[in-house]
Enzyme design. Structure first.
Site, PDB file in Angstrom:
ATOM      1  N   THR A 195       0.844  -1.199   0.000  1.00 57.81           N
ATOM      2  CA  THR A 195       0.000   0.000   0.000  1.00 57.81           C
ATOM      3  C   THR A 195       0.877   1.245   0.000  1.00 57.81           C
ATOM      4  OG1 THR A 195      -1.780  -1.116   1.198  1.00 57.81           O
ATOM      5  CG2 THR A 195      -1.796   1.299   1.216  1.00 57.81           C
TER       6      THR A 195
ATOM      7  N   ARG B   1      10.529  -4.234  -5.285  1.00 57.87           N
ATOM      8  CA  ARG B   1      10.084  -4.809  -4.005  1.00 57.87           C
ATOM      9  C   ARG B   1      10.097  -6.323  -4.202  1.00 57.87           C
ATOM     10  NH1 ARG B   1       6.998  -2.687   0.338  1.00 57.87           N
ATOM     11  NH2 ARG B   1       5.581  -4.170   1.322  1.00 57.87           N
TER      12      ARG B   1
ATOM     13  N   HIS C   5      14.767  -2.750   4.502  1.00 59.24           N
ATOM     14  CA  HIS C   5      13.663  -1.893   4.058  1.00 59.24           C
ATOM     15  C   HIS C   5      14.079  -0.430   4.284  1.00 59.24           C
ATOM     16  CE1 HIS C   5       9.880  -0.629   2.763  1.00 59.24           C
ATOM     17  NE2 HIS C   5       9.073  -1.165   3.670  1.00 59.24           N
TER      18      HIS C   5
ATOM     19  N   GLN D  31      11.517   2.688   4.361  1.00 56.53           N
ATOM     20  CA  GLN D  31      10.707   2.809   5.566  1.00 56.53           C
ATOM     21  C   GLN D  31      11.450   3.561   6.659  1.00 56.53           C
ATOM     22  OE1 GLN D  31       7.409   1.851   6.365  1.00 56.53           O
ATOM     23  NE2 GLN D  31       7.964   3.166   8.100  1.00 56.53           N
TER      24      GLN D  31
ATOM     25  N   ASP E 159       6.781  -4.080  14.553  1.00 52.59           N
ATOM     26  CA  ASP E 159       6.393  -4.375  13.170  1.00 52.59           C
ATOM     27  C   ASP E 159       5.650  -5.702  13.202  1.00 52.59           C
ATOM     28  OD1 ASP E 159       6.178  -4.305  10.419  1.00 52.59           O
ATOM     29  OD2 ASP E 159       8.214  -5.016  10.044  1.00 52.59           O
ATOM     30  N   THR E 160       5.246  -6.174  12.053  1.00 52.51           N
ATOM     31  CA  THR E 160       4.559  -7.449  11.982  1.00 52.51           C
ATOM     32  C   THR E 160       5.431  -8.571  12.526  1.00 52.51           C
ATOM     33  OG1 THR E 160       3.442  -9.021  10.510  1.00 52.51           O
ATOM     34  CG2 THR E 160       5.367  -7.882   9.625  1.00 52.51           C
TER      35      THR E 160
ATOM     36  N   ILE F 190       4.688 -11.613  11.552  1.00 50.43           N
ATOM     37  CA  ILE F 190       4.575 -12.627  10.499  1.00 50.43           C
ATOM     38  C   ILE F 190       4.675 -11.920   9.157  1.00 50.43           C
ATOM     39  CG2 ILE F 190       3.187 -14.515   9.555  1.00 50.43           C
ATOM     40  CD1 ILE F 190       1.686 -14.385  12.377  1.00 50.43           C
ATOM     41  N   SER F 191       5.861 -11.899   8.585  1.00 48.36           N
ATOM     42  CA  SER F 191       6.075 -11.220   7.311  1.00 48.36           C
ATOM     43  C   SER F 191       5.518 -12.040   6.155  1.00 48.36           C
ATOM     44  CB  SER F 191       7.572 -10.970   7.101  1.00 48.36           C
ATOM     45  OG  SER F 191       8.097 -10.120   8.092  1.00 48.36           O
TER      46      SER F 191
ATOM     47  N   HIS G  82       5.135   2.442  13.829  1.00 49.87           N
ATOM     48  CA  HIS G  82       4.858   1.122  13.247  1.00 49.87           C
ATOM     49  C   HIS G  82       4.743   1.339  11.744  1.00 49.87           C
ATOM     50  CE1 HIS G  82       3.004  -2.693  12.236  1.00 49.87           C
ATOM     51  NE2 HIS G  82       2.910  -3.063  13.501  1.00 49.87           N
ATOM     52  N   CYS G  83       5.401   0.503  10.954  1.00 52.63           N
ATOM     53  CA  CYS G  83       5.427   0.751   9.505  1.00 52.63           C
ATOM     54  C   CYS G  83       4.124   0.375   8.810  1.00 52.63           C
ATOM     55  CB  CYS G  83       6.609   0.024   8.862  1.00 52.63           C
ATOM     56  SG  CYS G  83       6.469  -1.777   8.841  1.00 52.63           S
ATOM     57  N   LEU G  84       3.236  -0.361   9.508  1.00 56.73           N
ATOM     58  CA  LEU G  84       1.927  -0.743   8.981  1.00 56.73           C
ATOM     59  C   LEU G  84       2.053  -1.758   7.830  1.00 56.73           C
ATOM     60  CD1 LEU G  84       0.164   2.752   8.951  1.00 56.73           C
ATOM     61  CD2 LEU G  84       0.297   1.104  10.828  1.00 56.73           C
ATOM     62  N   PRO G  85       1.061  -2.608   7.631  1.00 57.94           N
ATOM     63  CA  PRO G  85      -0.177  -2.730   8.407  1.00 57.94           C
ATOM     64  C   PRO G  85       0.076  -3.355   9.770  1.00 57.94           C
ATOM     65  CG  PRO G  85      -0.080  -4.473   6.774  1.00 57.94           C
ATOM     66  CD  PRO G  85       1.106  -3.587   6.507  1.00 57.94           C
TER      67      PRO G  85
ATOM     68  N   ARG H 111       6.523   8.474   4.129  1.00 60.77           N
ATOM     69  CA  ARG H 111       7.032   7.554   3.122  1.00 60.77           C
ATOM     70  C   ARG H 111       7.096   8.254   1.769  1.00 60.77           C
ATOM     71  NH1 ARG H 111       6.709   2.126   3.478  1.00 60.77           N
ATOM     72  NH2 ARG H 111       7.912   2.315   1.559  1.00 60.77           N
TER      73      ARG H 111
END
Length: 354
Positions: free
Chosen positions: A91, A141, A168, A171, A263-264, A266-267, A302-305, A330
């Site tokens: 996104t 990416r 990254h 970010q 951050d997440t 689970i990437s 937090h870089c989101l989502p 960003r």
């Protein structure tokens, strides 16, 4: 582990109001920095010096102030095109690159896995050479960082890492711009990472010390950052005299922190590990209880989502949360990267204090 502690108890600068921050960027003869980035690649912040990182943040501040706040039109990318290769969904990276490049007068071309299969239908070598003939830069990416390394060897135009399994960088430039705007400077801040030892953390580890920031990292056993990058981070900590802490205790890492980041867990590509990871990360959710250990002027990134198991709603939607300003930045930082790598333009506003 604790490495080369110096000025551990440095107090971060107090938060400035938005008006005070705007007054900082007045027109006048720009301060000079002996930085020339045109033609460079951006795969990792490890390859960028402290002055080069500061220059990119200065450029982002310049573009944001002139375009957003002063309403100027700067067609710095007019006549240029950007190839955007996305193996992973996105996104913020996609929107920031597409809208940012277009806002500067350029033409972005988005290529998904339905349009291009890196190394499958056509070799990476051939893809890099073809795109070099048709565009001015490639933003990719990808799953494998090695693919970016190969593209840089074969392409004759700049390659920009939009995310890989190892780094990254875009970010983290946005994170630093957000902190620069909020605190009025980066030097002396303590960043605390609580979560997975992933690509976002790797980019912090290869850059924070260069800007004078201390770094505390809490990861579960077995989910530590890459050993090679840890060694690089230790070296930078010694070179720049900053604090580096690696622990498995989130509260130990959060003690005295100005910035709490996660951050997440689970990437993309790790979905099969979800059950195992959720179990391993129990106790790593950032909550107000975590924040009680932090400095009084703490903020959250937090870089989101974002998922609720990573950070609860009370922190995520609190006044201390800068996540949406971070998301907007960003755009300005990726614009700064493109302008710096593709043009001779220099920032026209006064250089901020770092």
């Amino acid at each position: 582990m604790l490495f080369n502690v110096r000025n551990i108890f440095s107090i971060a600068k107090p938060t400035r109001t938005s008006k005070e921050m705007l007054r900082q960027f007045w027109y006048g003869p720009p301060a000079q920095m002996n930085v020339h980035l045109k033609g460079r690649d951006l795969l990792t912040l490890h390859n960028y010096t402290a002055d080069e990182l500061k220059y990119l943040l200065w450029m982002a501040s310049d573009l944001k102030q002139r375009i957003k706040h002063k309403g100027e039109y700067l067609p710095l990318m007019q006549g240029k095109s950007l190839a955007m290769i996305f193996e992973k969904r996105s996104t913020r990276t996609r929107l920031s690159a597409e809208t940012g490049f277009a806002l500067l007068g350029g033409y972005p071309s988005f290529l998904t896995t339905q349009d291009i299969h890196l190394g499958t239908n056509e070799s990476l070598t051939d893809t890099a050479r073809v795109l070099s003939c048709m565009t001015n830069a490639i933003l990719a990416r990808v799953y494998k960082h090695n693919d970016l390394d190969l593209m840089t060897k074969e392409a004759t135009i700049p390659i920009i890492n939009g995310l890989s399994d190892l780094y990254h960088p875009l970010q983290i430039l946005a994170d630093y711009l957000t902190l620069q705007e909020h605190y009025g400077g980066l030097n002396g801040l303590t960043i605390t990472w609580i979560g997975d030892g992933n690509n976002v953390l790797h980019s912090i580890m290869t850059s924070a010390a260069k800007l004078g920031m201390h770094l505390c990292i809490a990861t579960p056993k077995g989910f530590e950052p890459d050993l090679r990058i840890t060694e690089i981070s230790e070296q930078y900590s010694k070179e720049y005299g900053t604090k580096l802490l690696l622990t498995t205790d989130p509260l130990e890492a959060a003690a005295g922190a100005n910035v709490l980041i996660t951050d997440t867990w689970i990437s993309m590509g790790q979905e099969e590990e979800k059950k195992e990871r959720l179990k391993a990360f129990q106790g790593y959710q950032i909550t107000m209880q975590t924040a009680k250990s932090a400095a009084s002027n703490w903020t959250f990134l937090h870089c989101l989502p974002r998922k609720r198991e990573e950070v609860d709603d009370e922190v995520f939607y609190s006044p201390q949360s800068l996540v949406f300003q971070e998301a907007e930045n960003r755009k300005w930082t990726i614009m700064a990267v493109m302008v710096s790598l593709l043009t001779d333009y220099s920032p026209q506003l006064q250089k901020p204090t770092f």
